[in-house]
Enzyme design. Structure first.
Site, PDB file in Angstrom:
ATOM      1  N   GLU A  82       0.835  -1.221   0.000  1.00  0.00           N
ATOM      2  CA  GLU A  82       0.000   0.000   0.000  1.00  0.00           C
ATOM      3  C   GLU A  82       0.864   1.263   0.000  1.00  0.00           C
ATOM      4  O   GLU A  82       0.497   2.276   0.586  1.00  0.00           O
ATOM      5  CB  GLU A  82      -0.990   0.009   1.173  1.00  0.00           C
ATOM      6  CG  GLU A  82      -1.955  -1.152   1.219  1.00  0.00           C
ATOM      7  CD  GLU A  82      -2.785  -1.336  -0.051  1.00  0.00           C
ATOM      8  OE1 GLU A  82      -2.786  -0.432  -0.901  1.00  0.00           O
ATOM      9  OE2 GLU A  82      -3.421  -2.406  -0.177  1.00  0.00           O
TER      10      GLU A  82
HETATM   11  C1  LIG Z   1       2.862  -9.750  -0.132  1.00  0.00           C
HETATM   12  C2  LIG Z   1       2.469  -8.675  -1.073  1.00  0.00           C
HETATM   13  C3  LIG Z   1       1.135  -8.421  -1.320  1.00  0.00           C
HETATM   14  C4  LIG Z   1       0.772  -7.427  -2.217  1.00  0.00           C
HETATM   15  N1  LIG Z   1      -0.533  -7.227  -2.449  1.00  0.00           N
HETATM   16  C5  LIG Z   1      -0.902  -6.343  -3.411  1.00  0.00           C
HETATM   17  C6  LIG Z   1      -2.268  -6.182  -3.772  1.00  0.00           C
HETATM   18  O1  LIG Z   1      -3.139  -6.853  -3.223  1.00  0.00           O
HETATM   19  N2  LIG Z   1      -2.585  -5.282  -4.743  1.00  0.00           N
HETATM   20  C7  LIG Z   1      -1.633  -4.532  -5.351  1.00  0.00           C
HETATM   21  O2  LIG Z   1      -1.971  -3.725  -6.218  1.00  0.00           O
HETATM   22  N3  LIG Z   1      -0.331  -4.641  -4.999  1.00  0.00           N
HETATM   23  C8  LIG Z   1       0.048  -5.527  -4.065  1.00  0.00           C
HETATM   24  N4  LIG Z   1       1.371  -5.655  -3.743  1.00  0.00           N
HETATM   25  C9  LIG Z   1       2.336  -4.781  -4.397  1.00  0.00           C
HETATM   26  C10 LIG Z   1       2.875  -3.719  -3.438  1.00  0.00           C
HETATM   27  O3  LIG Z   1       1.886  -2.744  -3.195  1.00  0.00           O
HETATM   28  C11 LIG Z   1       4.155  -3.102  -4.048  1.00  0.00           C
HETATM   29  O4  LIG Z   1       5.148  -4.102  -4.038  1.00  0.00           O
HETATM   30  C12 LIG Z   1       4.620  -1.884  -3.261  1.00  0.00           C
HETATM   31  O5  LIG Z   1       3.713  -0.803  -3.370  1.00  0.00           O
HETATM   32  C13 LIG Z   1       5.991  -1.380  -3.697  1.00  0.00           C
HETATM   33  O6  LIG Z   1       6.029  -1.198  -5.081  1.00  0.00           O
HETATM   34  P1  LIG Z   1       7.147  -1.932  -5.927  1.00  0.00           P
HETATM   35  O7  LIG Z   1       7.223  -3.354  -5.510  1.00  0.00           O
HETATM   36  O8  LIG Z   1       6.874  -1.631  -7.365  1.00  0.00           O
HETATM   37  O9  LIG Z   1       8.497  -1.260  -5.461  1.00  0.00           O
HETATM   38  P2  LIG Z   1       9.302  -0.121  -6.201  1.00  0.00           P
HETATM   39  O10 LIG Z   1       8.363   1.000  -6.565  1.00  0.00           O
HETATM   40  O11 LIG Z   1      10.153  -0.704  -7.259  1.00  0.00           O
HETATM   41  O12 LIG Z   1      10.217   0.377  -4.987  1.00  0.00           O
HETATM   42  C14 LIG Z   1      11.535  -0.121  -4.716  1.00  0.00           C
HETATM   43  C15 LIG Z   1      12.225   0.851  -3.774  1.00  0.00           C
HETATM   44  O13 LIG Z   1      12.360   2.124  -4.402  1.00  0.00           O
HETATM   45  C16 LIG Z   1      11.744   3.115  -3.621  1.00  0.00           C
HETATM   46  N5  LIG Z   1      11.097   4.096  -4.485  1.00  0.00           N
HETATM   47  C17 LIG Z   1      10.366   3.861  -5.607  1.00  0.00           C
HETATM   48  N6  LIG Z   1       9.889   5.012  -6.096  1.00  0.00           N
HETATM   49  C18 LIG Z   1      10.314   5.999  -5.279  1.00  0.00           C
HETATM   50  C19 LIG Z   1      10.157   7.402  -5.251  1.00  0.00           C
HETATM   51  N7  LIG Z   1       9.422   8.041  -6.148  1.00  0.00           N
HETATM   52  N8  LIG Z   1      10.730   8.107  -4.245  1.00  0.00           N
HETATM   53  C20 LIG Z   1      11.465   7.476  -3.298  1.00  0.00           C
HETATM   54  N9  LIG Z   1      11.671   6.149  -3.291  1.00  0.00           N
HETATM   55  C21 LIG Z   1      11.096   5.414  -4.244  1.00  0.00           C
HETATM   56  C22 LIG Z   1      10.742   2.411  -2.748  1.00  0.00           C
HETATM   57  O14 LIG Z   1      10.459   3.127  -1.564  1.00  0.00           O
HETATM   58  C23 LIG Z   1      11.461   1.097  -2.479  1.00  0.00           C
HETATM   59  O15 LIG Z   1      12.359   1.257  -1.409  1.00  0.00           O
HETATM   60  C24 LIG Z   1       1.768  -6.667  -2.858  1.00  0.00           C
HETATM   61  C25 LIG Z   1       3.119  -6.905  -2.590  1.00  0.00           C
HETATM   62  C26 LIG Z   1       3.469  -7.899  -1.724  1.00  0.00           C
HETATM   63  C27 LIG Z   1       4.938  -8.148  -1.484  1.00  0.00           C
END
Ligand SMILES: Cc1cc2nc3c(=O)[nH]c(=O)nc-3n(C[C@H](O)[C@H](O)[C@H](O)COP(=O)(O)OP(=O)(O)OC[C@H]3O[C@@H](n4cnc5c(N)ncnc54)[C@H](O)[C@@H]3O)c2cc1C
Length: 369
Positions: free
Chosen positions: A212
């Site tokens: 989230e």
């Molecule tokens: C167990 C699990 C359940 C999930 N359930 C759902 C679900 O039901 N529905 C759904 O839609 N998603 C779901 N997700 C996805 C989850 O919401 C995302 O993994 C999460 O929001 C992080 O996005 P990302 O993985 O793309 O990370 P990334 O965006 O790639 O982030 C990687 C790192 O970079 C940093 N970062 C990225 N952009 C910025 C920025 N602009 N400024 C500063 N730092 C930044 C982040 O803080 C993080 O440290 C789930 C994930 C997991 C692991």
């Protein structure tokens, strides 16, 4: 399966579960990779979706769900922290190890007697109590925003709630990792052994600052929409309410109230310095501001939680004086004092990191990593 016009189940939609993820924690909550067809005939003919609501309003609808989900994930952080705390207290009362440093017993005692174990348990407890109070104040603001007959009051409550959401989500989940880690530490070596259950809370908490919206995404929201957009006006209005609580605490006859008033004042002044820094530099030096965005979120969450602990202290003192629920009220006062000494005390270092720390982040060339 598709639904036929008469409500019966029709043909299968082209949606497949490609895998169930292997995860660090929350293993009873399966996370699936879904393939919604590929329109190339390799998986199927392509999935059929349905428009929910009106066209081009999806992002707006999604944010209604997202804001509720962010609040809820904050509560998950609180919930797993409370479980870890209760588990650690039970173990600390049971586990006998070492004689007390003050010589009060010749034999080894339960580890809850050792000051460092008490410090760990109190850190867990103070964070939980502050966060819980902040979440409840947020929930009350939400109710006011949705049900108050005076539109101006409702609007103000909505703005306050929206300021609190990134704090409830970010602060409470980052701390849930700290709290559950302390829970493992209280258990010593047994914390690392699965049979005590302490490790599961630690593993389960680790997703909370990620899903989230990661803490950095909550912090971007706090810096951008919640602080800079109105030139810091809302942040300063909240600080003014905190100053009122400081005044009430300072007028208390108790040493605890007066000390917490001073600590809250120092924390609020640090917050105001940071708000001014954010507003003044967000356009001209965004790299410096965003290098400190997560520390700003942690500072603000800490301050708002500490403010609630100050309010709680006053209620607890009055109830204690009236002889109500004596043990609970005395513990609330002790926890509020600990919050001031150990948790609010973190704010000065967060402030210095935000105000002074941006340049050293910028200075590092990317190819040096
Ligand atoms: C167990 C699990 C359940 C999930 N359930 C759902 C679900 O039901 N529905 C759904 O839609 N998603 C779901 N997700 C996805 C989850 O919401 C995302 O993994 C999460 O929001 C992080 O996005 P990302 O993985 O793309 O990370 P990334 O965006 O790639 O982030 C990687 C790192 O970079 C940093 N970062 C990225 N952009 C910025 C920025 N602009 N400024 C500063 N730092 C930044 C982040 O803080 C993080 O440290 C789930 C994930 C997991 C692991």
């Amino acid at each position: 399966f598709m639904v036929n016009a008469d409500g019966s189940l029709g043909q299968r939609n082209d949606v497949y579960c490609a895998s169930i993820e292997e995860k660090l924690g929350i293993k009873a909550s399966p996370t699936a990779v879904l393939v919604y067809g590929d329109d190339k005939g390799e998986v199927g003919p392509g999935a059929i979706g349905y428009l929910v609501g009106e066209e081009n309003r999806g992002l707006e609808y999604m944010f209604i769900m997202m804001n509720a989900a962010r609040y809820d994930v904050g509560l998950q952080g609180l919930g797993v922290s409370e479980r870890a705390y209760q588990h650690a207290v039970a173990y600390a009362r049971d586990r006998v190890q070492s004689r007390p440093v003050d010589g009060s017993a010749k034999e080894s005692v339960a580890i809850i007697h050792h000051p460092d174990v008490k410090r760990m348990l109190l850190t867990m407890r103070a964070l939980i109590e502050g966060e819980r109070a902040m979440a409840l104040v947020g929930a009350a603001a939400y109710d006011t925003a949705h049900h108050h007959p005076d539109a101006a009051v409702a609007k103000q409550a909505q703005a306050f709630y929206e300021f609190l959401v990134p704090l409830i989500k970010g602060f409470s989940t980052e701390n849930s990792v700290e709290v559950t880690s302390l829970g493992v530490q209280v258990h010593g070596g047994m914390g690392f052994i699965e049979e005590t259950g302490a490790a599961q809370y630690y593993r389960d908490s680790r997703i909370l600052p990620i899903y989230e919206g990661t803490t950095a995404i909550q912090a971007n929201d706090l810096v951008g929409r919640k602080t800079s957009r109105d030139g810091g006006a809302l942040a300063k209005a909240i600080a003014a309410q905190i100053a009122d609580t400081e005044g009430q605490l300072a007028a208390r006859p108790s040493a605890a109230g007066q000390k917490l008033a001073k600590q809250l004042k120092a924390a609020r002044e640090s917050f105001l310095q940071v708000v001014d820094f954010v507003v003044a530099n967000v356009k001209s030096n965004p790299n410096a501001v965003f290098a400190g965005s997560v520390p700003y979120l942690m500072l603000a969450g800490n301050l708002v939680s500490g403010w609630q602990m100050g309010r709680a202290l006053m209620v607890a003192e009055d109830k204690l004086a009236a002889g109500e629920d004596v043990q609970f009220m005395a513990a609330k006062i002790a926890t509020a004092r600990f919050y001031g000494d150990h948790i609010l005390a973190r704010i000065a270092s967060l402030r210095d990191t935000i105000l002074e720390g941006g340049d050293s982040v910028s200075a590092m060339p990317l190819d040096a990593f």
